[in-house]
Design a protein around this motif. Structure first.
Motif, PDB file in Angstrom:
ATOM      1  N   ARG A  15     -82.713 -19.128  -1.832  1.00  0.00           N
ATOM      2  CA  ARG A  15     -81.714 -19.160  -2.895  1.00  0.00           C
ATOM      3  C   ARG A  15     -80.291 -19.183  -2.385  1.00  0.00           C
ATOM      4  NH1 ARG A  15     -82.307 -13.264  -5.701  1.00  0.00           N
ATOM      5  NH2 ARG A  15     -84.273 -13.089  -4.655  1.00  0.00           N
ATOM      6  N   GLY A  16     -80.062 -18.919  -1.108  1.00  0.00           N
ATOM      7  CA  GLY A  16     -78.711 -18.761  -0.607  1.00  0.00           C
ATOM      8  C   GLY A  16     -78.053 -19.989  -0.020  1.00  0.00           C
ATOM      9  N   ARG A  17     -78.713 -21.157  -0.071  1.00  0.00           N
ATOM     10  CA  ARG A  17     -78.090 -22.328   0.533  1.00  0.00           C
ATOM     11  C   ARG A  17     -78.615 -23.611  -0.105  1.00  0.00           C
ATOM     12  NH1 ARG A  17     -81.322 -22.621   6.246  1.00  0.00           N
ATOM     13  NH2 ARG A  17     -83.277 -22.239   5.253  1.00  0.00           N
ATOM     14  N   GLY A  18     -77.835 -24.665   0.023  1.00  0.00           N
ATOM     15  CA  GLY A  18     -78.225 -26.004  -0.396  1.00  0.00           C
ATOM     16  C   GLY A  18     -78.784 -26.089  -1.797  1.00  0.00           C
ATOM     17  N   LEU A  19     -79.955 -26.697  -1.889  1.00  0.00           N
ATOM     18  CA  LEU A  19     -80.622 -26.883  -3.170  1.00  0.00           C
ATOM     19  C   LEU A  19     -80.873 -25.548  -3.858  1.00  0.00           C
ATOM     20  CD1 LEU A  19     -81.974 -28.819  -5.161  1.00  0.00           C
ATOM     21  CD2 LEU A  19     -84.059 -28.625  -3.784  1.00  0.00           C
ATOM     22  N   ASP A  48     -88.585 -24.655   0.583  1.00  0.00           N
ATOM     23  CA  ASP A  48     -88.465 -24.561   2.037  1.00  0.00           C
ATOM     24  C   ASP A  48     -88.392 -25.875   2.785  1.00  0.00           C
ATOM     25  OD1 ASP A  48     -88.167 -21.920   2.054  1.00  0.00           O
ATOM     26  OD2 ASP A  48     -90.013 -21.447   3.093  1.00  0.00           O
ATOM     27  N   ASP A  49     -89.226 -26.834   2.501  1.00  0.00           N
ATOM     28  CA  ASP A  49     -89.203 -28.043   3.313  1.00  0.00           C
ATOM     29  C   ASP A  49     -87.919 -28.823   3.102  1.00  0.00           C
ATOM     30  OD1 ASP A  49     -90.693 -30.873   4.367  1.00  0.00           O
ATOM     31  OD2 ASP A  49     -91.248 -28.981   5.279  1.00  0.00           O
ATOM     32  N   HIS A  50     -87.222 -28.576   2.014  1.00  0.00           N
ATOM     33  CA  HIS A  50     -85.945 -29.244   1.765  1.00  0.00           C
ATOM     34  C   HIS A  50     -84.806 -28.521   2.462  1.00  0.00           C
ATOM     35  CE1 HIS A  50     -87.593 -31.971  -1.192  1.00  0.00           C
ATOM     36  NE2 HIS A  50     -88.351 -30.969  -1.556  1.00  0.00           N
ATOM     37  N   GLU A  51     -85.030 -27.275   2.848  1.00  0.00           N
ATOM     38  CA  GLU A  51     -83.954 -26.464   3.388  1.00  0.00           C
ATOM     39  C   GLU A  51     -83.981 -26.348   4.911  1.00  0.00           C
ATOM     40  OE1 GLU A  51     -81.491 -25.296   1.624  1.00  0.00           O
ATOM     41  OE2 GLU A  51     -82.344 -26.108  -0.189  1.00  0.00           O
ATOM     42  N   GLN A  52     -85.084 -26.675   5.539  1.00  0.00           N
ATOM     43  CA  GLN A  52     -85.154 -26.470   6.984  1.00  0.00           C
ATOM     44  C   GLN A  52     -84.604 -27.672   7.743  1.00  0.00           C
ATOM     45  OE1 GLN A  52     -89.209 -26.600   8.689  1.00  0.00           O
ATOM     46  NE2 GLN A  52     -89.879 -26.844   6.597  1.00  0.00           N
ATOM     47  N   ASP A  53     -84.132 -27.397   8.936  1.00  0.00           N
ATOM     48  CA  ASP A  53     -83.666 -28.459   9.817  1.00  0.00           C
ATOM     49  C   ASP A  53     -84.910 -29.101  10.416  1.00  0.00           C
ATOM     50  OD1 ASP A  53     -82.439 -30.115  11.625  1.00  0.00           O
ATOM     51  OD2 ASP A  53     -81.835 -28.493  12.982  1.00  0.00           O
ATOM     52  N   LEU A  54     -85.148 -30.348  10.054  1.00  0.00           N
ATOM     53  CA  LEU A  54     -86.374 -30.997  10.499  1.00  0.00           C
ATOM     54  C   LEU A  54     -86.316 -31.383  11.966  1.00  0.00           C
ATOM     55  CD1 LEU A  54     -87.165 -33.121   7.357  1.00  0.00           C
ATOM     56  CD2 LEU A  54     -88.061 -30.886   7.985  1.00  0.00           C
ATOM     57  N   GLY A  55     -85.124 -31.603  12.484  1.00  0.00           N
ATOM     58  CA  GLY A  55     -84.958 -31.866  13.908  1.00  0.00           C
ATOM     59  C   GLY A  55     -85.994 -32.827  14.446  1.00  0.00           C
ATOM     60  N   ASP A  56     -86.752 -32.377  15.429  1.00  0.00           N
ATOM     61  CA  ASP A  56     -87.793 -33.185  16.043  1.00  0.00           C
ATOM     62  C   ASP A  56     -88.963 -33.289  15.075  1.00  0.00           C
ATOM     63  OD1 ASP A  56     -89.645 -34.443  17.611  1.00  0.00           O
ATOM     64  OD2 ASP A  56     -89.924 -32.756  18.987  1.00  0.00           O
ATOM     65  N   GLU A  57     -89.203 -34.493  14.576  1.00  0.00           N
ATOM     66  CA  GLU A  57     -90.258 -34.679  13.580  1.00  0.00           C
ATOM     67  C   GLU A  57     -91.646 -34.399  14.125  1.00  0.00           C
ATOM     68  OE1 GLU A  57     -90.005 -38.403  11.581  1.00  0.00           O
ATOM     69  OE2 GLU A  57     -88.194 -37.813  10.523  1.00  0.00           O
TER      70      GLU A  57
END
Length: 163
Positions: A15-19, A48-57
């Motif tokens: 709840r604290g960032r982005g979407l 969660d999957d929208h908020e994490q840094d996906l970095g190396d796929e």
């Protein structure tokens, strides 16, 4: 005879960032919705999957990405309704997809597209959770639709509609 609306006790995974900030703002302005910690929630909005840094796929397998969701649901058995913010990408971009494309279509994310595969794995984990106990429901919404911009549609789709 009118029935009284019950208050939905909603927890947001981020709840604290982005979407999560956008969704929280809309929920706070919604009658009959209270934002609570997961331990007190009957509804979980999973971002969660929208908020994490996906970095190396290639860093995480599809199965590994479902662990946070399944752990959260196991640790909070009072949750009866799960809202997934997902994407139509879980159906893949195939010429033989039905038109219109509905949630009844098979999940067939493009195998080369890790983000879509992870969302597909999360949707499958959510469906398994729903089927495990009568009375559980899952609602899906896409991140970039007007449903997340409109308060009326957000409440209707994310909290009231049971699929």
């Amino acid at each position: 005879m009118a029935t009284a609306l019950t208050t939905a006790r909603v927890s947001l995974s981020h709840r604290g960032r982005g979407l999560g900030i956008r969704v929280q703002r809309l929920l706070l302005a919604t009658p009959n919705v209270t934002i609570v910690d997961a331990a007190d929630a009957d509804t979980l909005v999973w971002l969660d999957d929208h908020e994490q840094d996906l970095g190396d796929e290639t860093a995480a397998t599809d199965a590994v990405c479902t662990v946070p969701l399944t752990t959260m649901l196991q640790e909070h058995p009072a949750v009866r309704h799960l809202v997934l913010v997902s994407s139509a990408m879980v159906y893949g971009a195939y010429v033989n997809n039905p038109v219109p494309l509905t949630e009844d279509a098979a999940l067939r994310p493009e195998v080369e597209f890790a983000y879509a595969r992870r969302l597909g794995a999360i949707e499958q984990a959510a469906d398994s959770w729903r089927r495990a106990t009568i009375g559980r429901t899952v609602t899906r919404s896409e991140e970039h639709t007007s449903e997340l911009q409109s308060l009326r549609h957000l409440v209707c789709r994310l909290l009231l509609e049971k699929k």
